[in-house]
Design a protein around this motif. Structure first.
Motif, PDB file in Angstrom:
ATOM      1  N   MET A   1      73.559  -7.694  56.038  1.00 11.60           N
ATOM      2  CA  MET A   1      74.052  -9.075  55.930  1.00 11.60           C
ATOM      3  C   MET A   1      74.742  -9.539  57.203  1.00 11.60           C
ATOM      4  SD  MET A   1      75.733  -9.152  52.111  1.00 11.60           S
ATOM      5  CE  MET A   1      76.698 -10.656  52.356  1.00 11.60           C
ATOM      6  N   LYS A   2      75.276  -8.595  57.962  1.00 10.30           N
ATOM      7  CA  LYS A   2      76.006  -8.952  59.180  1.00 10.30           C
ATOM      8  C   LYS A   2      75.107  -8.932  60.418  1.00 10.30           C
ATOM      9  CE  LYS A   2      79.828  -8.996  56.792  1.00 10.30           C
ATOM     10  NZ  LYS A   2      80.243 -10.286  56.225  1.00 10.30           N
TER      11      LYS A   2
ATOM     12  N   LYS B   1      64.028 -12.739  61.922  1.00  9.59           N
ATOM     13  CA  LYS B   1      63.149 -11.970  61.034  1.00  9.59           C
ATOM     14  C   LYS B   1      61.935 -11.417  61.792  1.00  9.59           C
ATOM     15  CE  LYS B   1      63.875 -14.029  56.469  1.00  9.59           C
ATOM     16  NZ  LYS B   1      63.192 -14.837  55.429  1.00  9.59           N
TER      17      LYS B   1
ATOM     18  N   LEU C   1      60.036  -7.212  61.404  1.00  7.13           N
ATOM     19  CA  LEU C   1      58.808  -6.930  60.650  1.00  7.13           C
ATOM     20  C   LEU C   1      58.233  -5.586  61.081  1.00  7.13           C
ATOM     21  CD1 LEU C   1      57.021 -10.401  60.774  1.00  7.13           C
ATOM     22  CD2 LEU C   1      58.315  -9.415  58.880  1.00  7.13           C
TER      23      LEU C   1
ATOM     24  N   ARG D   1      49.596 -13.477  60.769  1.00  7.08           N
ATOM     25  CA  ARG D   1      50.682 -12.799  60.072  1.00  7.08           C
ATOM     26  C   ARG D   1      52.048 -13.215  60.625  1.00  7.08           C
ATOM     27  NH1 ARG D   1      53.939 -10.810  56.949  1.00  7.08           N
ATOM     28  NH2 ARG D   1      54.839  -8.734  57.072  1.00  7.08           N
TER      29      ARG D   1
ATOM     30  N   TYR E   1      56.846 -16.829  61.330  1.00  9.81           N
ATOM     31  CA  TYR E   1      58.161 -16.314  61.725  1.00  9.81           C
ATOM     32  C   TYR E   1      58.602 -16.825  63.091  1.00  9.81           C
ATOM     33  CZ  TYR E   1      57.644 -13.078  57.841  1.00  9.81           C
ATOM     34  OH  TYR E   1      57.494 -12.544  56.583  1.00  9.81           O
TER      35      TYR E   1
ATOM     36  N   ARG F   1      52.349 -23.685  58.786  1.00 14.07           N
ATOM     37  CA  ARG F   1      53.652 -24.003  59.357  1.00 14.07           C
ATOM     38  C   ARG F   1      54.150 -22.830  60.179  1.00 14.07           C
ATOM     39  NH1 ARG F   1      57.667 -25.260  54.585  1.00 14.07           N
ATOM     40  NH2 ARG F   1      59.071 -24.805  56.320  1.00 14.07           N
TER      41      ARG F   1
ATOM     42  N   ALA G   1      58.085 -21.346  58.406  1.00 13.49           N
ATOM     43  CA  ALA G   1      58.313 -21.083  56.976  1.00 13.49           C
ATOM     44  C   ALA G   1      59.327 -19.957  56.766  1.00 13.49           C
ATOM     45  CB  ALA G   1      56.995 -20.752  56.294  1.00 13.49           C
ATOM     46  N   GLN G   2      59.426 -19.048  57.720  1.00 15.82           N
ATOM     47  CA  GLN G   2      60.235 -17.851  57.513  1.00 15.82           C
ATOM     48  C   GLN G   2      61.466 -17.872  58.398  1.00 15.82           C
ATOM     49  OE1 GLN G   2      59.599 -15.921  55.120  1.00 15.82           O
ATOM     50  NE2 GLN G   2      57.487 -16.455  54.628  1.00 15.82           N
TER      51      GLN G   2
ATOM     52  N   ARG H   1      70.251 -13.518  56.529  1.00 13.87           N
ATOM     53  CA  ARG H   1      69.363 -13.374  55.369  1.00 13.87           C
ATOM     54  C   ARG H   1      68.013 -12.874  55.843  1.00 13.87           C
ATOM     55  NH1 ARG H   1      70.813 -18.119  51.062  1.00 13.87           N
ATOM     56  NH2 ARG H   1      72.965 -17.414  50.779  1.00 13.87           N
ATOM     57  N   HIS H   2      67.843 -11.603  55.694  1.00 17.92           N
ATOM     58  CA  HIS H   2      66.730 -10.926  56.344  1.00 17.92           C
ATOM     59  C   HIS H   2      65.557 -10.690  55.403  1.00 17.92           C
ATOM     60  CE1 HIS H   2      68.789 -10.290  60.126  1.00 17.92           C
ATOM     61  NE2 HIS H   2      69.897 -10.209  59.408  1.00 17.92           N
ATOM     62  N   THR H   3      64.575  -9.970  55.920  1.00 17.67           N
ATOM     63  CA  THR H   3      63.511  -9.468  55.068  1.00 17.67           C
ATOM     64  C   THR H   3      63.998  -8.161  54.449  1.00 17.67           C
ATOM     65  OG1 THR H   3      62.504  -8.045  56.718  1.00 17.67           O
ATOM     66  CG2 THR H   3      61.816 -10.359  56.726  1.00 17.67           C
ATOM     67  N   GLU H   4      63.207  -7.631  53.532  1.00 20.98           N
ATOM     68  CA  GLU H   4      63.589  -6.358  52.922  1.00 20.98           C
ATOM     69  C   GLU H   4      63.465  -5.189  53.899  1.00 20.98           C
ATOM     70  OE1 GLU H   4      61.165  -6.163  49.423  1.00 20.98           O
ATOM     71  OE2 GLU H   4      62.415  -7.593  48.318  1.00 20.98           O
ATOM     72  N   HIS H   5      62.831  -5.431  55.041  1.00 21.16           N
ATOM     73  CA  HIS H   5      62.591  -4.327  55.973  1.00 21.16           C
ATOM     74  C   HIS H   5      63.851  -3.879  56.704  1.00 21.16           C
ATOM     75  CE1 HIS H   5      58.415  -5.067  55.151  1.00 21.16           C
ATOM     76  NE2 HIS H   5      58.551  -6.317  55.509  1.00 21.16           N
TER      77      HIS H   5
ATOM     78  N   ASN I   1      62.122  -1.708  45.265  1.00 26.01           N
ATOM     79  CA  ASN I   1      62.628  -1.659  46.627  1.00 26.01           C
ATOM     80  C   ASN I   1      63.953  -0.913  46.762  1.00 26.01           C
ATOM     81  OD1 ASN I   1      62.712  -2.493  49.398  1.00 26.01           O
ATOM     82  ND2 ASN I   1      64.141  -4.123  48.844  1.00 26.01           N
TER      83      ASN I   1
ATOM     84  N   ARG J   1      67.154   3.953  47.097  1.00 19.30           N
ATOM     85  CA  ARG J   1      68.485   3.791  47.694  1.00 19.30           C
ATOM     86  C   ARG J   1      69.571   3.551  46.650  1.00 19.30           C
ATOM     87  NH1 ARG J   1      67.349  -0.913  51.899  1.00 19.30           N
ATOM     88  NH2 ARG J   1      65.929  -1.510  50.220  1.00 19.30           N
TER      89      ARG J   1
ATOM     90  N   PRO K   1      63.347 -11.887  48.292  1.00 20.78           N
ATOM     91  CA  PRO K   1      63.649 -10.486  48.607  1.00 20.78           C
ATOM     92  C   PRO K   1      64.909  -9.986  47.893  1.00 20.78           C
ATOM     93  CG  PRO K   1      64.439 -11.888  50.391  1.00 20.78           C
ATOM     94  CD  PRO K   1      63.769 -12.798  49.390  1.00 20.78           C
ATOM     95  N   THR K   2      64.977  -8.680  47.727  1.00 20.97           N
ATOM     96  CA  THR K   2      66.224  -8.061  47.248  1.00 20.97           C
ATOM     97  C   THR K   2      66.887  -7.413  48.451  1.00 20.97           C
ATOM     98  OG1 THR K   2      64.993  -6.047  46.682  1.00 20.97           O
ATOM     99  CG2 THR K   2      65.374  -7.636  44.924  1.00 20.97           C
ATOM    100  N   LEU K   3      68.010  -7.974  48.858  1.00 21.34           N
ATOM    101  CA  LEU K   3      68.583  -7.610  50.158  1.00 21.34           C
ATOM    102  C   LEU K   3      69.777  -6.672  50.090  1.00 21.34           C
ATOM    103  CD1 LEU K   3      68.241 -11.032  51.976  1.00 21.34           C
ATOM    104  CD2 LEU K   3      66.710  -9.075  52.014  1.00 21.34           C
ATOM    105  N   THR K   4      70.459  -6.648  48.974  1.00 23.80           N
ATOM    106  CA  THR K   4      71.570  -5.703  48.853  1.00 23.80           C
ATOM    107  C   THR K   4      71.528  -5.124  47.442  1.00 23.80           C
ATOM    108  OG1 THR K   4      73.242  -7.164  47.896  1.00 23.80           O
ATOM    109  CG2 THR K   4      73.004  -7.203  50.305  1.00 23.80           C
TER     110      THR K   4
ATOM    111  N   ARG L   1      72.050 -16.577  46.508  1.00 21.54           N
ATOM    112  CA  ARG L   1      70.616 -16.571  46.797  1.00 21.54           C
ATOM    113  C   ARG L   1      69.760 -16.729  45.548  1.00 21.54           C
ATOM    114  NH1 ARG L   1      69.425 -11.839  48.332  1.00 21.54           N
ATOM    115  NH2 ARG L   1      71.511 -10.929  48.537  1.00 21.54           N
TER     116      ARG L   1
ATOM    117  N   GLU M   1      56.634 -24.989  47.977  1.00 23.70           N
ATOM    118  CA  GLU M   1      56.295 -24.193  49.161  1.00 23.70           C
ATOM    119  C   GLU M   1      56.066 -22.727  48.782  1.00 23.70           C
ATOM    120  OE1 GLU M   1      55.806 -24.486  52.604  1.00 23.70           O
ATOM    121  OE2 GLU M   1      55.503 -26.585  52.066  1.00 23.70           O
TER     122      GLU M   1
ATOM    123  N   ASN N   1      54.291 -19.846  50.849  1.00 21.58           N
ATOM    124  CA  ASN N   1      55.253 -19.805  51.946  1.00 21.58           C
ATOM    125  C   ASN N   1      56.620 -19.264  51.559  1.00 21.58           C
ATOM    126  OD1 ASN N   1      53.489 -20.753  53.893  1.00 21.58           O
ATOM    127  ND2 ASN N   1      53.843 -22.897  53.321  1.00 21.58           N
TER     128      ASN N   1
ATOM    129  N   GLU O   1      53.580 -12.693  50.987  1.00 22.82           N
ATOM    130  CA  GLU O   1      52.630 -11.831  51.662  1.00 22.82           C
ATOM    131  C   GLU O   1      52.885 -10.358  51.335  1.00 22.82           C
ATOM    132  OE1 GLU O   1      51.325 -13.507  54.925  1.00 22.82           O
ATOM    133  OE2 GLU O   1      50.326 -11.747  55.782  1.00 22.82           O
TER     134      GLU O   1
END
Lengths: 250, 316, 250, 316
Positions: free
Chosen positions: A76-77, A82, A86, A162, A166, A215, A218-219, A226-230, D52, D56, D112-115, D187, D267, D272, D277
C-alpha cells in the motif's frame, strides 16, 4: 514536502520494481548478450533507486534510510506504476515494457535536469545518461523483433496490446504531481505526452506494429498505492531477509 | 613426433604464445576446445546459483553488487566462447553440446545456494578455488585463452573479496547470521576442494596437457595451495573448517587435510547432484523459450541486408 | 526430547509444505472436481500441520505455538522432505508426488496408530482416515492417467522419473528417526519400505508405467534442514504477513 | 400467451416448482441458462481473488478457513452447473462460453485483493451482497435452481460471518491492520453496491424475469437492503463507509447513499476492469493446460468400458 517525498518514492519505486523484474531474467535470457544487457539495465535501475530513495529519506527526515524505504514498506505504501510490476511474460513483453517505460523515463529525466531542486537535477543528469542508452537499446530491439519473423511480430504485437492500458498512468497527474510541478521540481506530466507519443509512433511504425485501439489509461492507481495483485508477491520475496532478521547488518 | 609437432612443442617450451591461425596438433586443438568450452559453460551455468538470490538480496547495495557479479560471469562466458571460436567451433555448437549433456560444466554449480551466506561462501570459496586454477592459466600457451584468463582473473579476485566481505558481515553478525555462515562453509568446503579435480594419480590426460601448457599445475598442488590460503581466512572469520583431521604439517609447510568424498564427486558428475536437473533444465528452458527471439533477430538482419543490397542496386 | 521435537517438526513440516504446494492449484485445476479434491487434500494437510506442530510446540515447551513454528522458522530449521517442496509442475507431477508420498504417509500413519505416545497415536488415527482417502484417490488417478492417452502416459512417466530420486529420503533414517523408533514412538522407517514398494509396484503396473532405473535415494537432506532452493521462496511467500507485522493478531 | 404459457405462468404464480422435464417457455429456459450459468461462472472465477491469499494466510487456522471457503465456492459452481445441465446445456459448453467471453461472471471478481483485509472485505461485503441476491432466489420457480440456492445460502452466510470476523480482527488490530481494513472497505464498497446491477430504470429483462420468479426483487430494493444492513456493521467495526452523502432517512426508514459510478461498472464489464485479463487468463490457462488431463481420463474410461465389454463377451 510530503508531496515531494511521495514523488521521490514514485521515482525510486519505479526504478526498484522494474529493476527487480529485469533481474528475474538473470541467467535465463535467450542469448548471452541479452542476459548481460538486462542485468546491466537492472543494475542501473538499482543505482537510481539508491539515489531517489536516498533523497526521499533525507527529505522525509524521519530517520529512515533508502534501504528502510525499499525493504520495510508494504504494498500500500509503494508508489510505482502498475506497468513496472506486471510479470515479465516472454522476452517480448519484457522488452516492450522496457521500451514504453524508457521512452517516458527519458522525457521525464530530460525535463528533470532543469528541476528547481539541484539534487533532483543532479540525479536526473546521472540517470539520463544510462536511460538514453536503455531507450536506444529497447527501441532497437522492438524494431528488430517487430519486423523479424511472423512469430516475433505476433509476440511483440501481443505484448503491446497487453501493456497498452497501463501506459496512460505515466501521464495521469494527481495532486502530488501537481504540487511538484508547481514547485518547479518536476515537469507537468501531460507536457511529456506528445514527445512520448511521437517516439512510440515512430518506433512502432518502423517495427511494423499497430498501435492498439483500446484506451491507454484504463489501468491506474499504482502511484497512489493501489497496485495489481503482483506487487505483494514481489515484495514478499524482495523483503524476506530484512523482515525475517530485523536489525541485522548485511 | 613429426617435425611440425616438435617445432610446436619447442615454441611452447620457449613460452611463445600460439595464435589462432598457426599450426597446432589436433589433440591440442581438441583439448583446448573442451577445456575452454567447459570453462565457458561453467560461467554461464554459474550465473544460476547466485542469480537465485538477486531478487532477495538484503540491501540495495548488496543487490547491486550481486547483479554486477553475475553480469561479469556472463561476460566471462562471452570472452571464453570467443576464445573457443578462434579454434573453429561456434558458440551455438558448444551450447548444443552443453544442453545435450555432451559437454560438462563445473560440478560445483550443481550445489544449491540455500541462505544469503552462500553468496559469501560462493565468492570466497568457489571463486577462490577458480582463481587458484586460473591464475597459472594466464601463462597458458594459447594466446586467446591466456588473454581471456588475464581479464577474467582480475575480475574474479574482486569477486572473491566481495564474497569474503559478505562472509565477514555474516560471521560477525547476529547468532543466526553466524549460524548461516558456518553452515555455508560446511556445505561448500568439500565441493570447493573437488573443484581441482581428482587426485593426480587418478587424473587422465594431465601429462600431455602440462607439456602443452594447457594445464600448468597438478590438481593436488593447487588443492594444497587453496587449503593453505583458505584455512587462515576461515580462522579469521571465527569459523570452523568442517574437517576434523585438519592440522598444520610443519615439515611440508602446509596443512594436512581430508580428501573430499570422491564418490560424491562422481555421482554429481553422473547427474545425481542436488541441482543438476535444475541447472541444465534452466539453461535448456532459456534456450528453447528464446528460439523465437534469436530467429526474429536473424530474420531482421537478413531483411536489413537485403534492403541494403536493393538500395545499392537501385542507386547504381 | 529434542529428537521427539525434531521428529514432530518433520511430520508437521511435510504436511505444511505439501499442503502449501497443493493449495497453489486453487482455482487453476484442469477440472472442477480436481480443484475441489486438491483443496480438500490441502485442507486435510493443514489440519495435520496444526496437530503435529501443536504437539511439537508442547513438547518443546519453550513458549512457541504451532503458528510460531510454521511462520517464524527459516528454511534451515524446516524439517520436511525435499520431495514435498519441489514445484508442482504439471498436474502429472503434482499427482505422482501425491501418490508417492501418500503411499508412504499411509504406511507411516498406520504404524503410528500403535505409537507408545498416546498423543501421537491419536493424531495418527485422525489423520489416517483422511490419508487413506488421499491414497485411494491419487492411486486411482495415477492409474487412469498412466493408462490414458499417449500424452498422459508420457507425462506420468516423466513425472515419475523426475520425482523418483527424491523418494528414498522417506526411508532414510538418521539419529532422530532412530531415537524415536527406539522409544517406540515411531516405526523403523526401513520397515515401511517393502509395503511402500509393493503399493508402488502394483499401481505403476496397472498404470502401465515403468519403475525408473535411477537410484531412488540420490536426493536427501531435507529432514536435516538442507533443502532445495525452492523452499526459501515458499517461506518468503507463506511467512510474509507474520514477518512484516510481528506480534499482530489475525 | 398460448394456453401452455398461461398454464405455466399460473403454476409459477401458485409458487409451484418447475422441474427439468416439464414444459417451459423457451425464453424461460434461455434466461435461466444464462442466469445460472453466469452464477456458476462467478463461483469459479470467484475462487481466484481469494485463492490469491491462501499461500499467504497469516495463521494456520486462517489458512484452513480460507481453503475451506474457496473449496466451497468450487462446490457451489458444481451445484450450479448441475442445475444448468438440467436445462439441456453441458458444463463444457458453458465453460467454452465463459472462456470465449460470450458469457459473463460477476464483475466484482475483476477487482484485485491487495491486502489480507480484503479477505475480510470479500467475505463481509461481496458474500454479503451475494446472499442478499440469493436468499430470495431460494423461492425461485425453477426447482433445481431453488434447491441449489438453499444449499448455497447456508454456506454463504457462514462465509460472510467468517469475513466479518477477519474485518473485526483487522479493525481492532494494530494501526496498520486498521488502515488495511479501512482501505479494503474503501475499495470494495462501491463495487459491492454494483453487484445488484444498474438501477431498476436502466435494467433490461427485469419485468419478465420477475413474472417468472427468476428474479424476486428489483435491483434497487436489494441494494437498499444491503446498505441498511451493512452500514451499522461498518460502524460497529469503527470503519467509515466511503460515502460522504450517506445519511439516515427517517422517513423511508433507510439510508440515503451515493450511487456507484456506473461508467466504471460498464467499463469493467467491457473488459477494462483491473483484473479482467488476469481472471479470464487464469481460467483459460487452466483449461488449456488441463486438456491432456481431461483427455487422459476420457481415454481411460473408454478403454475400461471396452475391457468390460470384452470380458462380458468372453464370459458368454
Amino acid at each position: 514536502q510530503p508531496a515531494f517525498f511521495d514523488w521521490l518514492c514514485r521515482m525510486g519505486d519505479n526504478a526498484l520494481i522494474l529493476g527487480h523484474r529485469l533481474s528475474e531474467w538473470c541467467g535465463h535470457g535467450p542469448v548471452l548478450e541479452e542476459d548481460i544487457a538486462l542485468a546491466n539495465t537492472a543494475l542501473d535501475l538499482i543505482g537510481h533507486t539508491q539515489m531517489w530513495l536516498g533523497l526521499a529519506a533525507e527529505v522525509e527526515d524521519a530517520g529512515r534510510s533508502a534501504d528502510d524505504l525499499a525493504y520495510l514498506r508494504d504494498a500500500m505504501k509503494f508508489r510505482n506504476l502498475k506497468l513496472v510490476e506486471l510479470p515479465n511474460g516472454d522476452m517480448g513483453v519484457t522488452l516492450m515494457r522496457e521500451f514504453l517505460f524508457d521512452a517516458f523515463h527519458f522525457e521525464l529525466l530530460t525535463a528533470l535536469t532543469h528541476s528547481t531542486s539541484p539534487r533532483v537535477a543532479e540525479i536526473a543528469a546521472k540517470a539520463l545518461k544510462e536511460v538514453s542508452y536503455h531507450l536506444e537499446r529497447s527501441s532497437d530491439l522492438v524494431i528488430r523483433l517487430g519486423d523479424g519473423t511472423e512469430e516475433s511480430h505476433a509476440r511483440m504485437q501481443a505484448a503491446l496490446e497487453r501493456l497498452w492500458p497501463y501506459t496512460g498512468e505515466m501521464f495521469a497527474a494527481d495532486a502530488v504531481d501537481d504540487a511538484v510541478a508547481e514547485a518547479g521540481i518536476a515537469p507537468e506530466l501531460a507536457a511529456l505526452l506528445p514527445r512520448w507519443q511521437q517516439t512510440v509512433d515512430e518506433v512502432l511504425a518502423e517495427a511494423t506494429l499497430s498501435k492498439p485501439e483500446q484506451r491507454f489509461d484504463a489501468q491506474k492507481g499504482g502511484k497512489q498505492g493501489r497496485h495489481t495483485e503482483h506487487l505483494g508477491f514481489i515484495l514478499a520475496e524482495m523483503q524476506f531477509l530484512q523482515r525475517a532478521y530485523p536489525g541485522a547488518s548485511w | 613426433m613429426s617435425p611440425e609437432e616438435r617445432a610446436f612443442q619447442e615454441r611452447v617450451d620457449r613460452n611463445e604464445k600460439i595464435e589462432p591461425k598457426e599450426w597446432m596438433p589436433d589433440g591440442y586443438r581438441k583439448t583446448l576446445i573442451r577445456q575452454i568450452g567447459q570453462h565457458a559453460h561453467s560461467e554461464i551455468v554459474g550465473q544460476l546459483p547466485e542469480g537465485n538470490w538477486i531478487t532477495r538480496a538484503p540491501t540495495l547495495e548488496r543487490k547491486a553488487i550481486l547483479l554486477a557479479k553475475v553480469q561479469d560471469e556472463a561476460g566471462h562466458g562471452l570472452y571464453l566462447y570467443s576464445a573457443a571460436e578462434t579454434l573453429g567451433v561456434t558458440r551455438d555448437e558448444l551450447t548444443e553440446k552443453l544442453l545435450s549433456g555432451n559437454m560438462k560444466y563445473s560440478s560445483i554449480f550443481n550445489y544449491p545456494t540455500l541462505t544469503w551466506a552462500d553468496m559469501g561462501a560462493v565468492g570466497w570459496l568457489v571463486d577462490g578455488a577458480a582463481i587458484m586454477n586460473q591464475v597459472p592459466l594466464q601463462r597458458t600457451s594459447y594466446g586467446p585463452y591466456s588473454r581471456a584468463m588475464i581479464r577474467i582473473c582480475k575480475e574474479e579476485s574482486f569477486h572473491q573479496r566481495q564474497g569474503y566481505a559478505i562472509m565477514m558481515k555474516m560471521a560477525k553478525g547476529t547468532p543466526e547470521q553466524k549460524e548461516m555462515a558456518q553452515d555455508a562453509l560446511n556445505r561448500f568446503w568439500f565441493p570447493a576442494l573437488m573443484m581441482f579435480g581428482p587426485s593426480d594419480k587418478d587424473s587422465v590426460h594431465s601429462a600431455q596437457s602440462m607439456a602443452w601448457k594447457i594445464k600448468m599445475n597438478t590438481n593436488d598442488e593447487l588443492r594444497q595451495k587453496f587449503v593453505d590460503e583458505t584455512v587462515p581466512q576461515a580462522e579469521y572469520l571465527g569459523l570452523t573448517v568442517p574437517d576434523e583431521t585438519l592440522s598444520w604439517n610443519e615439515e611440508k609447510g602446509g596443512y594436512d587435510f581430508a580428501e573430499p568424498d570422491w564418490s560424491e564427486f562422481f555421482e554429481v558428475i553422473k547427474g545425481n547432484g542436488p541441482c543438476n536437473e535444475e541447472r541444465l533444465g534452466a539453461r535448456r528452458d532459456a534456450w528453447e523459450k528464446g528460439a523465437w527471439f534469436r530467429e526474429g533477430l536473424t530474420a531482421y538482419a537478413d531483411k536489413a541486408a537485403a534492403r541494403r543490397a536493393n538500395a545499392l542496386v537501385a542507386a547504381e
